[in-house]
Scaffold this active site. Structure first.
Site, PDB file in Angstrom:
ATOM      1  N   LYS A 150       1.019  -1.274   0.439  1.00 47.82           N
ATOM      2  CA  LYS A 150       0.506   0.110  -0.175  1.00 47.82           C
ATOM      3  C   LYS A 150       0.581   0.974   0.287  1.00 47.82           C
ATOM      4  O   LYS A 150       1.738   1.414   0.824  1.00 47.82           O
ATOM      5  CB  LYS A 150      -1.216  -0.066   1.444  1.00 47.82           C
ATOM      6  N   ASP A 175       0.190  -0.680  -4.249  1.00 52.84           N
ATOM      7  CA  ASP A 175      -1.421  -0.200  -4.322  1.00 52.84           C
ATOM      8  C   ASP A 175      -1.216   0.952  -4.587  1.00 52.84           C
ATOM      9  O   ASP A 175      -1.502   1.624  -2.517  1.00 52.84           O
ATOM     10  CB  ASP A 175      -2.550  -1.153  -3.969  1.00 52.84           C
ATOM     11  N   ASP A 224      -8.986  -0.659 -10.570  1.00 51.73           N
ATOM     12  CA  ASP A 224      -9.662  -0.890  -9.095  1.00 51.73           C
ATOM     13  C   ASP A 224     -11.466  -0.125  -8.901  1.00 51.73           C
ATOM     14  O   ASP A 224     -11.561  -0.278  -9.394  1.00 51.73           O
ATOM     15  CB  ASP A 224      -8.368  -1.246  -7.679  1.00 51.73           C
ATOM     16  N   LYS A 246     -14.007  -7.464  -7.547  1.00 45.86           N
ATOM     17  CA  LYS A 246     -13.808  -7.505  -6.275  1.00 45.86           C
ATOM     18  C   LYS A 246     -15.341  -8.006  -5.729  1.00 45.86           C
ATOM     19  O   LYS A 246     -16.210  -6.497  -6.563  1.00 45.86           O
ATOM     20  CB  LYS A 246     -13.226  -6.605  -5.626  1.00 45.86           C
ATOM     21  N   CYS A 274     -10.410  -8.547  -2.998  1.00 48.40           N
ATOM     22  CA  CYS A 274     -10.770  -8.581  -1.256  1.00 48.40           C
ATOM     23  C   CYS A 274     -11.005  -6.919  -0.656  1.00 48.40           C
ATOM     24  O   CYS A 274     -10.126  -6.107  -0.963  1.00 48.40           O
ATOM     25  CB  CYS A 274     -10.744  -9.338  -0.761  1.00 48.40           C
ATOM     26  N   ASP A 298      -6.574 -12.440   0.687  1.00 44.13           N
ATOM     27  CA  ASP A 298      -5.689 -12.480   2.254  1.00 44.13           C
ATOM     28  C   ASP A 298      -6.153 -12.212   3.513  1.00 44.13           C
ATOM     29  O   ASP A 298      -5.994 -11.694   4.548  1.00 44.13           O
ATOM     30  CB  ASP A 298      -4.164 -11.532   2.080  1.00 44.13           C
TER      31      ASP A 298
END
Length: 327
Positions: A150, A175, A224, A246, A274, A298
């Site tokens: 992240k 990300d 995303d 997702k 997720c 995860d």
């Protein structure tokens, strides 16, 4: 016999703190939908996401508003028209998939997977922090083959360098959660390529990503926040190289399967991701992800406690769900 529906708000503590560019959390707040019919029970879980204007109360109310149609036997096809994409529809849709499997006696995997599902290698997510703290996270997980890091702000190059040095054998996804800008993206992409990064998720804000059509992609770029449903995909051709599917964004497994198939037709790489949730939320996604290019499921690994029974994780390998959990 009419179906019986229950809607429950649940909290699962996160192991430590989970931080992205938009903020931190210490608990996974989820809505669980249970639909019972003829002695069989189907379950689905969703994670309301503030980025899309969702709240626990709002999602619960959206499910409660569907109580009568669900009790009267609404099917998944009709559900797509009756509810918008989002967390609420996801919980109902996945509960209906589970219920169908239980009522028919046939595993959901039979309808979802072309061949018997197998264990998948999932990414493991490192929270946003200062470079030294992220290096420590990376060192602790350097044996994992795929790390998702992240980022999304000032000092990202130092963070990326710290992580790649601390986990030199791991493939790495970055990300940014919409945290880069038109001014920073090209230099960041070049640096990411120099560091051997495998994929970059959503570097720019959704709707403000037009520059992606005009600049080089030395590292593949994955949408995303910019993609929710199959109808979003045509507009992303030429902007993105891959899409992150997702269930909470697509509004359930039914739309997610359509999104996956359309993305393949258009030449996009596939990532299945997720929110931070329990094994119940991951279970249908593990079946969806059987032929994905990247898997990021995860959620339970980030929790201090999961559901029982849960998915079986061995290192970074996640096995398909046992039918006692889902499907």
């Amino acid at each position: 016999m009419a179906r019986v529906i229950s809607v429950e708000a649940e909290r699962f503590p996160i192991a430590g703190t989970f931080t992205i560019s938009r903020g931190s959390k210490t608990e996974a707040d989820v809505i669980t939908v249970t639909i019972a019919e003829n002695g069989h029970v189907g379950r689905g879980e969703c994670v309301p996401y503030k980025r899309y204007g969702e709240t626990m109360e709002g999602v619960r109310a959206a499910v409660e508003a569907m109580r009568e149609p669900i009790a009267d036997g609404i099917d998944r096809a009709a559900l797509q028209a009756a509810m918008p994409a989002g967390a609420a529809r996801n919980a109902v849709d996945c509960a209906l998939w589970d219920l169908e499997a239980k009522l028919s006696g046939r595993p959901a995997a039979d309808a979802i997977c072309a061949v018997s599902p197998k264990a998948l290698e999932t990414a493991y997510t490192l929270s946003l922090a200062d470079p030294e703290a992220m290096a420590a996270q990376a060192r602790a997980n350097a044996s994992r083959p795929l790390l998702k890091v992240k980022i999304g702000g000032d000092n990202d190059m130092a963070r990326v360098r710290a992580v790649t040095q601390a986990a030199p054998q791991s493939r790495i996804i970055l990300d940014a959660n919409e945290g880069w800008t038109d001014e920073t993206i090209e230099a960041n992409l070049v640096f990411a390529a120099q560091q051997g990064i495998a994929l970059i998720e959503q570097p720019l804000p959704a709707g403000r990503d037009g520059i992606l059509r005009a600049i080089a992609h030395p590292v593949p770029i994955c949408a995303d926040e910019s993609v929710h449903e199959a109808k979003n995909l045509d507009a992303l051709v030429g902007l993105y190289d891959a899409v992150n599917i997702k269930l909470d964004k697509s509004g359930g497994l039914t739309e997610a399967l359509a999104l996956r198939d359309r993305a393949r037709e258009l030449g996009f790489g596939i990532m299945v991701g997720c929110m931070v949730g329990t094994s119940l939320a991951m279970a249908p996604a593990v079946l969806l992800a059987q032929n994905a290019d990247f898997v990021d499921l995860d959620g339970p690994l980030l929790l201090a406690r999961d559901r029982d029974p849960g998915l079986i994780y061995q290192g970074s390998l996640v096995s398909p769900p046992d039918r006692a959990l889902w499907g």
